[in-house]
Design a protein around this motif. Sequence first.
Motif, PDB file in Angstrom:
ATOM      1  N   SER A  33       0.844  -1.195   0.000  1.00 12.76           N
ATOM      2  CA  SER A  33       0.000   0.000   0.000  1.00 12.76           C
ATOM      3  C   SER A  33       0.883   1.249   0.000  1.00 12.76           C
ATOM      4  O   SER A  33       2.034   1.216   0.442  1.00 12.76           O
ATOM      5  N   GLU A  34       0.326   2.334  -0.479  1.00 10.90           N
ATOM      6  CA  GLU A  34       1.094   3.576  -0.558  1.00 10.90           C
ATOM      7  C   GLU A  34       1.509   4.058   0.834  1.00 10.90           C
ATOM      8  O   GLU A  34       2.614   4.561   1.021  1.00 10.90           O
ATOM      9  N   GLU A  35       0.626   3.878   1.817  1.00  6.04           N
ATOM     10  CA  GLU A  35       0.941   4.294   3.184  1.00  6.04           C
ATOM     11  C   GLU A  35       2.101   3.474   3.748  1.00  6.04           C
ATOM     12  O   GLU A  35       2.987   4.010   4.415  1.00  6.04           O
ATOM     13  N   GLU A  36       2.089   2.173   3.462  1.00 13.26           N
ATOM     14  CA  GLU A  36       3.174   1.321   3.947  1.00 13.26           C
ATOM     15  C   GLU A  36       4.493   1.684   3.286  1.00 13.26           C
ATOM     16  O   GLU A  36       5.540   1.684   3.928  1.00 13.26           O
ATOM     17  N   ILE A  37       4.431   1.993   2.005  1.00 19.01           N
ATOM     18  CA  ILE A  37       5.651   2.384   1.285  1.00 19.01           C
ATOM     19  C   ILE A  37       6.195   3.697   1.852  1.00 19.01           C
ATOM     20  O   ILE A  37       7.401   3.828   2.083  1.00 19.01           O
ATOM     21  N   ASP A  38       5.315   4.663   2.093  1.00 21.15           N
ATOM     22  CA  ASP A  38       5.750   5.940   2.670  1.00 21.15           C
ATOM     23  C   ASP A  38       6.360   5.740   4.051  1.00 21.15           C
ATOM     24  O   ASP A  38       7.384   6.339   4.387  1.00 21.15           O
ATOM     25  N   ARG A  39       5.731   4.885   4.865  1.00 19.47           N
ATOM     26  CA  ARG A  39       6.253   4.607   6.210  1.00 19.47           C
ATOM     27  C   ARG A  39       7.625   3.944   6.119  1.00 19.47           C
ATOM     28  O   ARG A  39       8.562   4.318   6.819  1.00 19.47           O
ATOM     29  N   LYS A  40       7.763   2.980   5.211  1.00 15.75           N
ATOM     30  CA  LYS A  40       9.038   2.275   5.056  1.00 15.75           C
ATOM     31  C   LYS A  40      10.122   3.230   4.556  1.00 15.75           C
ATOM     32  O   LYS A  40      11.266   3.181   5.020  1.00 15.75           O
ATOM     33  N   LEU A  41       9.779   4.107   3.618  1.00 11.11           N
ATOM     34  CA  LEU A  41      10.753   5.098   3.130  1.00 11.11           C
ATOM     35  C   LEU A  41      11.215   6.012   4.257  1.00 11.11           C
ATOM     36  O   LEU A  41      12.407   6.322   4.360  1.00 11.11           O
ATOM     37  N   ALA A  42      10.280   6.443   5.093  1.00 12.74           N
ATOM     38  CA  ALA A  42      10.645   7.311   6.220  1.00 12.74           C
ATOM     39  C   ALA A  42      11.577   6.577   7.175  1.00 12.74           C
ATOM     40  O   ALA A  42      12.573   7.147   7.638  1.00 12.74           O
ATOM     41  N   ARG A  45      15.014   6.319   5.605  1.00 19.16           N
ATOM     42  CA  ARG A  45      15.726   7.613   5.626  1.00 19.16           C
ATOM     43  C   ARG A  45      16.323   7.894   6.998  1.00 19.16           C
ATOM     44  O   ARG A  45      17.413   8.451   7.104  1.00 19.16           O
TER      45      ARG A  45
END
Length: 83
Positions: A33-42, A45
């Motif tokens: 999911s897009e939310e999971e991808i954003d969380r993983k990217l954060a 980083r």
Amino acid sequence: MSQDKHNDPFALFRQFWQQATPPGMQAFLPPMSEEEIDRKLAELRVVEGWLTMNLGVLSMQIKTLEMQRAALHSMRPKDPPAS
């Protein structure tokens, strides 16, 4: 249901992984999911920043030791010239 498939860019991949992997392996799949991808990217980083900071500290320690070695080498007594 067909509308969901057209709106979800990962539907094909999700369907493939669900068919290709045993049920116990689902936990090892990348987030979809897009939310999971954003969380993983954060998270990644944050880890990248931590590693970069540690690399800077390590580089500074190496340079400090090299300077200490050079200072000790320069303070050694010189060997007298052979006669």
